[in-house]
Design a protein around this motif. Sequence first.
Motif, PDB file in Angstrom:
ATOM      1  N   LYS A  37       0.828  -1.204   0.000  1.00  0.00           N
ATOM      2  CA  LYS A  37       0.000   0.000   0.000  1.00  0.00           C
ATOM      3  C   LYS A  37       0.868   1.262   0.000  1.00  0.00           C
ATOM      4  CE  LYS A  37      -3.651   2.203   2.814  1.00  0.00           C
ATOM      5  NZ  LYS A  37      -2.922   3.364   3.362  1.00  0.00           N
ATOM      6  N   LYS A  38       1.884   1.277   0.867  1.00  0.00           N
ATOM      7  CA  LYS A  38       2.753   2.450   0.974  1.00  0.00           C
ATOM      8  C   LYS A  38       3.663   2.596  -0.247  1.00  0.00           C
ATOM      9  CE  LYS A  38       1.583   4.332   4.886  1.00  0.00           C
ATOM     10  NZ  LYS A  38       1.074   5.729   4.933  1.00  0.00           N
ATOM     11  N   LEU A  39       4.080   1.483  -0.832  1.00  0.00           N
ATOM     12  CA  LEU A  39       4.910   1.544  -2.029  1.00  0.00           C
ATOM     13  C   LEU A  39       4.185   2.331  -3.126  1.00  0.00           C
ATOM     14  CD1 LEU A  39       7.669   0.187  -3.128  1.00  0.00           C
ATOM     15  CD2 LEU A  39       6.110  -1.297  -4.402  1.00  0.00           C
ATOM     16  N   GLU A  45       3.676  10.153  -4.255  1.00  0.00           N
ATOM     17  CA  GLU A  45       4.140  11.310  -3.476  1.00  0.00           C
ATOM     18  C   GLU A  45       5.482  11.838  -3.990  1.00  0.00           C
ATOM     19  OE1 GLU A  45       5.839  12.091   1.031  1.00  0.00           O
ATOM     20  OE2 GLU A  45       4.189  10.660   0.789  1.00  0.00           O
ATOM     21  N   HIS A  46       6.398  10.943  -4.323  1.00  0.00           N
ATOM     22  CA  HIS A  46       7.731  11.359  -4.751  1.00  0.00           C
ATOM     23  C   HIS A  46       7.864  11.431  -6.275  1.00  0.00           C
ATOM     24  CE1 HIS A  46       9.722  11.343  -0.792  1.00  0.00           C
ATOM     25  NE2 HIS A  46       8.910  10.342  -0.500  1.00  0.00           N
ATOM     26  N   CYS A  79       4.965  -3.820 -14.335  1.00  0.00           N
ATOM     27  CA  CYS A  79       4.622  -2.518 -13.788  1.00  0.00           C
ATOM     28  C   CYS A  79       3.325  -2.597 -12.998  1.00  0.00           C
ATOM     29  CB  CYS A  79       4.519  -1.451 -14.884  1.00  0.00           C
ATOM     30  SG  CYS A  79       3.380  -1.861 -16.214  1.00  0.00           S
ATOM     31  N   ILE A  80       3.236  -1.739 -11.998  1.00  0.00           N
ATOM     32  CA  ILE A  80       2.075  -1.644 -11.124  1.00  0.00           C
ATOM     33  C   ILE A  80       1.324  -0.365 -11.469  1.00  0.00           C
ATOM     34  CG2 ILE A  80       1.312  -1.370  -8.724  1.00  0.00           C
ATOM     35  CD1 ILE A  80       3.862  -2.885  -7.883  1.00  0.00           C
ATOM     36  N   LYS A  81       0.033  -0.469 -11.682  1.00  0.00           N
ATOM     37  CA  LYS A  81      -0.765   0.718 -11.981  1.00  0.00           C
ATOM     38  C   LYS A  81      -1.053   1.479 -10.691  1.00  0.00           C
ATOM     39  CE  LYS A  81      -4.621   2.374 -14.752  1.00  0.00           C
ATOM     40  NZ  LYS A  81      -5.716   1.994 -15.687  1.00  0.00           N
ATOM     41  N   LEU A  82      -0.752   2.772 -10.698  1.00  0.00           N
ATOM     42  CA  LEU A  82      -0.940   3.614  -9.522  1.00  0.00           C
ATOM     43  C   LEU A  82      -2.271   4.365  -9.595  1.00  0.00           C
ATOM     44  CD1 LEU A  82       2.679   5.104  -9.347  1.00  0.00           C
ATOM     45  CD2 LEU A  82       1.779   3.100  -8.148  1.00  0.00           C
ATOM     46  N   ASP A  83      -2.686   4.906  -8.473  1.00  0.00           N
ATOM     47  CA  ASP A  83      -3.980   5.588  -8.405  1.00  0.00           C
ATOM     48  C   ASP A  83      -4.034   6.868  -9.229  1.00  0.00           C
ATOM     49  OD1 ASP A  83      -4.976   3.627  -6.795  1.00  0.00           O
ATOM     50  OD2 ASP A  83      -4.752   4.731  -4.914  1.00  0.00           O
ATOM     51  N   ASN A  84      -2.864   7.397  -9.597  1.00  0.00           N
ATOM     52  CA  ASN A  84      -2.857   8.604 -10.426  1.00  0.00           C
ATOM     53  C   ASN A  84      -2.848   8.278 -11.921  1.00  0.00           C
ATOM     54  OD1 ASN A  84      -0.270   7.648 -10.738  1.00  0.00           O
ATOM     55  ND2 ASN A  84       0.764   9.549 -10.160  1.00  0.00           N
ATOM     56  N   GLU A 297       7.947   4.729   5.642  1.00  0.00           N
ATOM     57  CA  GLU A 297       7.960   6.184   5.629  1.00  0.00           C
ATOM     58  C   GLU A 297       9.004   6.736   4.663  1.00  0.00           C
ATOM     59  OE1 GLU A 297       6.708   9.904   6.273  1.00  0.00           O
ATOM     60  OE2 GLU A 297       5.737   8.067   7.017  1.00  0.00           O
ATOM     61  N   ASN A 298      10.112   6.028   4.517  1.00  0.00           N
ATOM     62  CA  ASN A 298      11.207   6.533   3.688  1.00  0.00           C
ATOM     63  C   ASN A 298      11.251   5.952   2.288  1.00  0.00           C
ATOM     64  OD1 ASN A 298      12.153   8.257   5.671  1.00  0.00           O
ATOM     65  ND2 ASN A 298      13.539   6.739   6.536  1.00  0.00           N
ATOM     66  N   LEU A 299      10.240   5.188   1.899  1.00  0.00           N
ATOM     67  CA  LEU A 299      10.209   4.664   0.543  1.00  0.00           C
ATOM     68  C   LEU A 299      10.325   5.806  -0.462  1.00  0.00           C
ATOM     69  CD1 LEU A 299       7.383   1.982   0.896  1.00  0.00           C
ATOM     70  CD2 LEU A 299       9.788   1.517   0.312  1.00  0.00           C
ATOM     71  N   PHE A 300      11.307   5.699  -1.341  1.00  0.00           N
ATOM     72  CA  PHE A 300      11.558   6.650  -2.434  1.00  0.00           C
ATOM     73  C   PHE A 300      12.099   8.002  -1.970  1.00  0.00           C
ATOM     74  CE2 PHE A 300       8.000   3.951  -4.098  1.00  0.00           C
ATOM     75  CZ  PHE A 300       8.786   3.204  -4.956  1.00  0.00           C
ATOM     76  N   HIS A 301      12.282   8.202  -0.664  1.00  0.00           N
ATOM     77  CA  HIS A 301      12.864   9.451  -0.178  1.00  0.00           C
ATOM     78  C   HIS A 301      14.374   9.266  -0.146  1.00  0.00           C
ATOM     79  CE1 HIS A 301      12.371  13.105   2.692  1.00  0.00           C
ATOM     80  NE2 HIS A 301      13.475  13.204   1.966  1.00  0.00           N
TER      81      HIS A 301
END
Length: 345
Positions: A37-39, A45-46, A79-84, A297-301
């Motif tokens: 979910k966070k991924l 977000e990033h 690939c994973i389809k994102l909500d955007n 919390e730090n995924l992709f940061h």
Amino acid sequence: MNIYNYPIGSEWRKWDLHVHTPISYENHFLGWDTYIKKLKEKAIEHGVEVVGINDYFSVDGYEKLLDECEEETKNTNPCIKLDNGKMLYLFPVVELRLENFTRDNKAVNIHVVFSPDILPSTVRSSFLEKLKIKYQSYNLNCKEDDLVKIGYAEENNGRFNVNLDLSSFYAQDKERLLHKALKIISFSNSIFEDGIEKFKNILKESGIKDDKYLIIIANKGTGGLDALHWYDKQKFLSRAGNIRQNLLNLSDVCFSNDENDIQFLLGQKIDTPKNEILNRFRSYKPCIWGSDAHTEENLFHPSNGNTTDYTWIKADPTFEGLKQIIYEPEERVKIQKENPNFEFD
């Protein structure tokens, strides 16, 4: 939406090729459901579009994430389809620890990025299980049964039993023992005694061609080569420096967000002749950076939440696109906060 069609050609995208999963022995993730979910949320977000799923001596986390991918992409360009409405493209990355240790007692880290059309089962059988690891006086293979036996020995005062019957072990017990083994194992640097070809032959002899993977050396950060001094007290190349030289020769790409590293590895430093870089390291090396995330919390940061040094690559989100940075290291990759497309001469 045609996920294989990139109508405007190569464009700048954020890539993060250093993201761990709950499979990694050292992580603080809350479990797979929360992680997935966070991924997806953190990718939006990033603004990251390509991720390297990076675990120690394993592709299990990457394989699990394939279940989240669009069905028609799983064996080609997952690939994973994102909500955007955008896609998050996945690459399998295996992180290895070499038995050379830096001055702060960290093993040197090597990362192998495979083309996504190489199946996880192939990475296991053709690469991982052929790596030799040493435990006590035993020469073992990097395969699940041997790793579980190492973990079991660590829980039993170091008593290693090569004949241990694993059939009665529960899945959660095997997982715990695997984590114990992965925390301590490294593979022998003797594999580099005959140079880069010996390492590559492990893959080549199993049918994995050298255009199906890239090797990334950590030049900075945990397990980075920057902890190995180039010179001895007499200002000659040191033994540690020679190890550093050999590993840079092996690599295609480096992990570093340090501007000095970037310029040095591209042959841009005034005090180091360009031909010396090519002589010693085989090629100029593009630098990339990532999050090395071990928490949701730090995924992709970038820098595990400590910088905004994103990696921008001007390429399609494919393995062929990634390979362009080794042919055009100055033009194809930037490490910075903002999209390079916004820069004007």
